[in-house]
Design a protein around this motif. Structure first.
Motif, PDB file in Angstrom:
ATOM      1  N   VAL A  55       7.939  -2.987   6.121  1.00  0.00           N
ATOM      2  CA  VAL A  55       7.910  -2.859   4.666  1.00  0.00           C
ATOM      3  C   VAL A  55       8.474  -4.126   4.033  1.00  0.00           C
ATOM      4  N   THR A  56       8.067  -4.373   2.795  1.00  0.00           N
ATOM      5  CA  THR A  56       8.591  -5.480   2.003  1.00  0.00           C
ATOM      6  C   THR A  56       9.140  -4.911   0.710  1.00  0.00           C
TER       7      THR A  56
ATOM      8  N   ARG B 147      19.660   1.585   2.365  1.00  0.00           N
ATOM      9  CA  ARG B 147      18.954   2.757   1.845  1.00  0.00           C
ATOM     10  C   ARG B 147      18.023   2.261   0.744  1.00  0.00           C
ATOM     11  N   LYS B 148      16.738   2.541   0.881  1.00  0.00           N
ATOM     12  CA  LYS B 148      15.758   2.022  -0.060  1.00  0.00           C
ATOM     13  C   LYS B 148      14.804   3.134  -0.464  1.00  0.00           C
ATOM     14  N   SER B 149      14.479   3.191  -1.742  1.00  0.00           N
ATOM     15  CA  SER B 149      13.528   4.170  -2.244  1.00  0.00           C
ATOM     16  C   SER B 149      12.116   3.775  -1.824  1.00  0.00           C
ATOM     17  N   LEU B 150      11.326   4.752  -1.470  1.00  0.00           N
ATOM     18  CA  LEU B 150       9.941   4.496  -1.085  1.00  0.00           C
ATOM     19  C   LEU B 150       9.161   3.848  -2.239  1.00  0.00           C
TER      20      LEU B 150
ATOM     21  N   TRP C 128       6.764  -2.072  -0.389  1.00  0.00           N
ATOM     22  CA  TRP C 128       5.341  -2.174  -0.071  1.00  0.00           C
ATOM     23  C   TRP C 128       5.237  -1.880   1.416  1.00  0.00           C
ATOM     24  N   VAL C 129       4.464  -0.867   1.767  1.00  0.00           N
ATOM     25  CA  VAL C 129       4.312  -0.476   3.163  1.00  0.00           C
ATOM     26  C   VAL C 129       3.093  -1.184   3.741  1.00  0.00           C
TER      27      VAL C 129
ATOM     28  N   MET D 265       0.843  -1.162   0.000  1.00  0.00           N
ATOM     29  CA  MET D 265       0.000   0.000   0.000  1.00  0.00           C
ATOM     30  C   MET D 265       0.899   1.238   0.000  1.00  0.00           C
ATOM     31  N   ARG D 266       0.665   2.129  -0.916  1.00  0.00           N
ATOM     32  CA  ARG D 266       1.441   3.359  -0.993  1.00  0.00           C
ATOM     33  C   ARG D 266       0.500   4.529  -1.198  1.00  0.00           C
ATOM     34  N   GLY D 267       1.032   5.725  -1.022  1.00  0.00           N
ATOM     35  CA  GLY D 267       0.236   6.898  -1.302  1.00  0.00           C
ATOM     36  C   GLY D 267       0.060   7.771  -0.087  1.00  0.00           C
ATOM     37  N   PRO D 268      -0.747   8.807  -0.221  1.00  0.00           N
ATOM     38  CA  PRO D 268      -0.896   9.779   0.852  1.00  0.00           C
ATOM     39  C   PRO D 268      -1.588   9.218   2.094  1.00  0.00           C
ATOM     40  N   LEU D 269      -2.316   8.115   1.969  1.00  0.00           N
ATOM     41  CA  LEU D 269      -3.028   7.566   3.108  1.00  0.00           C
ATOM     42  C   LEU D 269      -2.127   6.734   4.014  1.00  0.00           C
TER      43      LEU D 269
END
Length: 98
Positions: free
Chosen positions: A14-15, A52-55, A59-60, A1-5
């Protein structure tokens, strides 16, 4: 799940979705900015050597290791064993539910 929420904060689970470590589970050690995270797993990636990992490449999950998150907010050090235990508990809980 990603995004402003979804809010990513220290202690979030995170995965990885891209790279050599695709499918690996991590806990967020620090949020560097709106794009980069430092993640740890307590084995290969320790607090002394976080990845170091990019958002965009994770997967959050909704789950947060609350005990670890509180200690990270206070600035306390966390051990590899604590990270491994918290991560295993989150993964195990997800497997039981799903």
């Amino acid at each position: 799940m990603r995004g402003p929420l979804v809010t990513v904060k220290p202690g979030s689970w995170v995965t990885s979705t891209a790279g050599r470590d695709k499918g690996s589970h991590y806990l967020v050690l620090a949020v560097k900015d709106e794009r980069w995270l430092e993640v740890v797993d307590g084995r290969r990636r320790t607090p002394a050597n976080p990845k170091r990992k990019s958002l965009k490449h994770v997967w959050v999950h909704d789950a947060v290791a609350e005990g670890l998150a509180a200690r990270l907010r206070e600035g306390a050090r966390v051990t590899n064993e604590e990270i491994q235990s918290a991560l295993a508990a989150l993964v195990r809980e997800e497997e039981e539910v799903g």
